[in-house]
Design an enzyme around this catalytic site. Sequence first.
Site, PDB file in Angstrom:
ATOM      1  N   GLU A  57       0.653  -0.915  -0.086  1.00 21.60           N
ATOM      2  CA  GLU A  57       0.074   0.242  -0.206  1.00 21.60           C
ATOM      3  C   GLU A  57       0.526   1.217  -0.128  1.00 21.60           C
ATOM      4  OE1 GLU A  57      -2.176  -2.949   2.569  1.00 21.60           O
ATOM      5  OE2 GLU A  57      -0.150  -2.661   2.413  1.00 21.60           O
ATOM      6  N   PRO A 297      12.159 -42.321   0.006  1.00 22.07           N
ATOM      7  CA  PRO A 297      11.302 -42.690   0.086  1.00 22.07           C
ATOM      8  C   PRO A 297      10.621 -43.153   1.361  1.00 22.07           C
ATOM      9  CG  PRO A 297      12.782 -44.455  -0.526  1.00 22.07           C
ATOM     10  CD  PRO A 297      13.676 -42.819  -0.916  1.00 22.07           C
TER      11      PRO A 297
END
Length: 368
Positions: A57, A297
């Site tokens: 802003e 894994p």
Amino acid sequence: MTYFSEVDFQHMQHALSLAERGSHSTWPNPRVGCVIAHGSQVVGEGWHRRAGGPHAEVFALRQAGGLARGATAYVTMEPCSHVGRTGACHQALIDSGVHSVVVAHQDPFEQVNGQGIAQLRNAGIEVRVGLLESAAQELNRGFLSTVRRQRPWVQLKMGMSLDGRTALDNGRSKWITSTRARADVQYWRARSSAILTGSGTVLADDPLLTVRQLSSPEALAPVRVVLDSQGRVPATARVFNDQAPSLHVVHRECPLASSDSEQVMALPGDDQGLHLEQLLHNLSQRGLHDLLVEAGPTLAGNLLKAHLVDELLLYVAPRLLGDLARPLVHLPCFDRLEEALDFALYDVSQLGPDLRLRLRPAQPPSAL
């Protein structure tokens, strides 16, 4: 029901594209964009570039100057209402004289959480909320995950063959996916605040786990997090070099726990490994909201079993590796189909010969 015009949609979409520019540099802050406009005419725009710097802003209002008076501000997240390293954005909007503010979604952070919107309305400014809300929340899924669940958004990256294998177990094959797929991984690394791997992967491959080329001087290198319960990974591993920050995670009884607290994290654990939920909570407390997992894994399977994965980033190579190749994940045998882990396809893209699938749990771990 709140009404939004076509012009409103155009400006908010532009604000979202501005927020996207901070994807590699704003953490631990959210990515936010802002547009100031009179009707279809844009008079100011900006985005949050880095934590500690001006918010979106402020950049937009600086560009608009006196033209902000009577204009509409479009902001992708509720303007902040507290003073930290920067001033409160809701007050900057009030002081500028804007007539109305359109907000994509409310900021659930406890120091804001509707207060910015309330203060704007108390000052007589019209505020409309909810325009392109889903897209704005997707942009800050990691930040929202930390605020609402006290853990990062977890994206598990894996590459596999058509028969669900990751590599030939002969020490000679390193890549099964194409160069385009591997380049795409760099994109997801750059968007992450941290990359998690396990000791097995580091000992086997000695990876760098860095982003090949950061997008801008403001971009932040993701923190490389190594899960190493037994302290097996040596300090000479490339993942601990000075090309990017790193964090060595060990069991709390491991001698490494007495090292520099900024580089080593000590966690409780058991025979099954370190406490993964505690790990994720600690990472979010460090401002690491978006976690990319690149692991073997075992760690991949443990995260899946614990329902701690929010998205699978799966690269599928059009080849068959056979039964002797390494499996994708280690998971327990399911006795019934109902016990299986179900995923829904979120996105699919072709990258050269490979497919990139983004999948999310059919039953999300916990709602954002």
